[in-house]
Write a protein that holds these residues in place. Structure first.
Motif, short mmCIF file in Angstrom:
data_model
loop_
_atom_site.label_atom_id
_atom_site.label_comp_id
_atom_site.label_asym_id
_atom_site.label_seq_id
_atom_site.Cartn_x
_atom_site.Cartn_y
_atom_site.Cartn_z
N SER A 86 0.83 -1.21 0.00
CA SER A 86 0.00 0.00 0.00
C SER A 86 0.86 1.25 0.00
N GLY A 87 1.93 1.23 0.79
CA GLY A 87 2.80 2.41 0.86
C GLY A 87 3.39 2.78 -0.49
N SER A 88 3.87 1.78 -1.22
CA SER A 88 4.46 2.09 -2.54
C SER A 88 3.39 2.61 -3.51
N LEU A 89 2.17 2.06 -3.41
CA LEU A 89 1.10 2.55 -4.29
C LEU A 89 0.67 3.97 -3.92
N THR A 98 7.30 6.20 -11.05
CA THR A 98 6.81 4.93 -11.56
C THR A 98 7.66 3.72 -11.15
N TRP A 99 8.93 3.91 -10.81
CA TRP A 99 9.76 2.77 -10.44
C TRP A 99 9.27 2.11 -9.16
N LEU A 100 8.46 2.82 -8.38
CA LEU A 100 7.92 2.23 -7.15
C LEU A 100 7.03 1.03 -7.45
N GLY A 101 6.46 1.00 -8.65
CA GLY A 101 5.65 -0.15 -9.04
C GLY A 101 6.45 -1.45 -9.03
N ALA A 102 7.77 -1.35 -9.12
CA ALA A 102 8.62 -2.54 -9.12
C ALA A 102 8.72 -3.19 -7.74
#
Length: 124
Positions: A86-89, A98-102
């Motif tokens: 949840s935190g990364s989203l 967008t790299w957080l999606g990784a």
């Protein structure tokens, strides 16, 4: 981790899920719609809330079954899942980094491991 700490942590995470959900629905809705991230934000809030409730359940179970040591691992994986998934989203939606999606799948894996640890706590 003590049962009371798990229940307190679940309460904090539950309150934050409601706050983030309300914030997204009111203060951020226009921005989330314009960036196409409303569904992503709603997914983050949903999984955050589901696993806050799961963490509460684990805290209650740990009171009832103090000899089940894997329950603590379940709780730790749920906490890690909330923070990572949840935190990364949340950060992705707010910052468009967008790299957080990784790293989001690592949070999903943490959720799965939390459920598996819960299963193993009560399996034969």
């Amino acid at each position: 981790m003590k049962s009371s700490n798990l229940i307190q942590t679940a309460a904090v995470f539950g309150a934050l899920a409601v706050i983030f959900g309300a914030f997204g629905a009111h203060a951020l809705e226009e921005m989330l719609v314009s960036t196409g991230r409303l569904d992503t934000y709603e997914t983050a809030v949903s999984y955050h809330f589901y696993h806050s409730l799961a963490l509460l359940m684990v805290g209650i179970l740990s009171l009832q079954f103090p000899d089940k040591k894997r329950i603590n691992y379940s709780a730790l994986f749920f906490i890690a899942g909330i923070l990572i998934f949840s935190g990364s989203l949340y950060i992705l939606c707010l910052s468009q980094v967008t790299w957080l999606g990784a790293i989001t799948p690592l949070g999903g894996l943490s959720f799965i491991l939390g459920w598996v640890m819960l299963l193993l706590s009560f399996g034969k």
